[in-house]
Design a protein around this motif. Sequence first.
Motif, PDB file in Angstrom:
ATOM      1  N   UNK A 298     -22.144  -3.161  11.487  1.00 18.16           N
ATOM      2  CA  UNK A 298     -23.101  -3.622  10.477  1.00 18.16           C
ATOM      3  C   UNK A 298     -23.406  -5.117  10.627  1.00 18.16           C
ATOM      4  N   UNK A 299     -22.887  -5.710  11.695  1.00 18.19           N
ATOM      5  CA  UNK A 299     -23.118  -7.127  12.023  1.00 18.19           C
ATOM      6  C   UNK A 299     -22.656  -8.071  10.910  1.00 18.19           C
ATOM      7  N   UNK A 300     -21.448  -7.841  10.413  1.00 14.52           N
ATOM      8  CA  UNK A 300     -20.831  -8.818   9.514  1.00 14.52           C
ATOM      9  C   UNK A 300     -20.406 -10.036  10.321  1.00 14.52           C
ATOM     10  N   UNK A 301     -20.286 -11.168   9.661  1.00 13.65           N
ATOM     11  CA  UNK A 301     -19.945 -12.405  10.361  1.00 13.65           C
ATOM     12  C   UNK A 301     -18.490 -12.411  10.801  1.00 13.65           C
ATOM     13  N   UNK A 302     -17.592 -11.926   9.926  1.00 12.16           N
ATOM     14  CA  UNK A 302     -16.158 -11.950  10.211  1.00 12.16           C
ATOM     15  C   UNK A 302     -15.561 -10.566   9.969  1.00 12.16           C
ATOM     16  N   UNK A 303     -14.533 -10.231  10.731  1.00 14.40           N
ATOM     17  CA  UNK A 303     -13.879  -8.938  10.522  1.00 14.40           C
ATOM     18  C   UNK A 303     -13.143  -8.900   9.190  1.00 14.40           C
ATOM     19  N   UNK A 304     -12.655 -10.060   8.697  1.00 12.63           N
ATOM     20  CA  UNK A 304     -11.931 -10.045   7.423  1.00 12.63           C
ATOM     21  C   UNK A 304     -12.871  -9.890   6.225  1.00 12.63           C
ATOM     22  N   UNK A 305     -14.182  -9.825   6.466  1.00 14.07           N
ATOM     23  CA  UNK A 305     -15.128  -9.491   5.402  1.00 14.07           C
ATOM     24  C   UNK A 305     -15.253  -7.981   5.211  1.00 14.07           C
TER      25      UNK A 305
END
Length: 411
Positions: free
Chosen positions: A79-86
């Motif tokens: 989903x093209x989130x900026x960070x994996x921890x999001x």
Amino acid sequence: MNNTVKFKADFPLLGKPMGNNPLVYLDNGATTQKPGEVIKAITEYYDSFNANPHRGAYELSIKATDIYENARIKTQQFINAKYSHEIIFTKNATESLNLVAYSYGLSHVGAGDEVLIAISEHHSNLVPWQYVCQMKGATLKYIYLEEDHNLSQRDIEEKITEKTKVVAVAQVSNVLGLINPVKEIVERAHKAGAVVVVDGSQSVPHMAVDVQDMDADFFVFSGHKMLSPMGIGVLYGKEALLNDMPPFLMGGDMIDYVEEQHTDYAPLPAKFEAGTQNVGGAAGLSAAIDYLNRVGFEYIEKQEKELTKYAISRMKEMDYIELYGCDSSRDNKTGIVTFNVKDVHPHDVSTIMDAHGVAIRAGHHCAQPLMIYLKQNATCRASFYFYNSKEDVDKFIEALSKVRGVLGLGA
């Protein structure tokens, strides 16, 4: 072998009969079938790698942790989130929405504030916001529909104000199958200082999603609607917002350090993932993402649009069919066809079609305020996926044409 036949062969259940008929599965909006490689990934995890992640210094636990965290990274990229921890793993979109409502809503919405949602929302993106407003003395407002069933442009422009703290809306309606103007809503909400919660349950399985481009503050979806097993869901939230929110559940693995009278919470994403997690579900989600990436959303969207257009054209030939959200050819229509048969209750329609091996949905679709708005008690819903074919639509139409006759109502 055409693509549809090839894909169907990957799904064990699609090759099984329903009574004396081959199965025509058209309830993909509720849950999708699972390809063999997803089933294999789940089985392989429990056969070979079953252990509690994040807790052991032994090989099995390390491997389980790798499987779980690699699924997070894959979801981030999907989903093209900026960070994996999001990326926060939950059990479904419903839990994800409740997490946002309880953790963000209850701590950021106050008396006199407003929460704005669409009248077409699934109960999971409606009832939690009712609760927040009731608990905090806020007002719940609605974006209603135009005559063509799209969200009211006037409501979007006028109801997002400085009083609005949260806007919650589905990217695609689970009843009408219409794509909502989420980017426009996000832009207007942010200008007013509000955050936006987007329910992607009916979009993520069917189209490419980029949460950074969308600029959604929170975005949720369920794995079981996109080929993976039940019991695994996703919450995406912007890092700054998630860091500012209190935990939703307390317990093991969401802590950094615990004393008798004080606890320091773990950093993201662990802060929101208390207890033993569904690692087998994460393994299945990871395999489902791989499968969807190979199929490609260009093909998925094209196939679903062709099937939907064909089904609607055939249904419009039947003067006893009433369609909703299908009034004209439009670019924002996905693979959901919602309808009623004149003089026949939707449950009877579904039961009769089931006798012919055709599985559709009937009821209020967890969207009773929308049903009231449409002046209907219930509707029927056929929802397509890329593994459905034109032949499936033909069998659907054939079964549909027999419904009134079975009840002695004539054609």
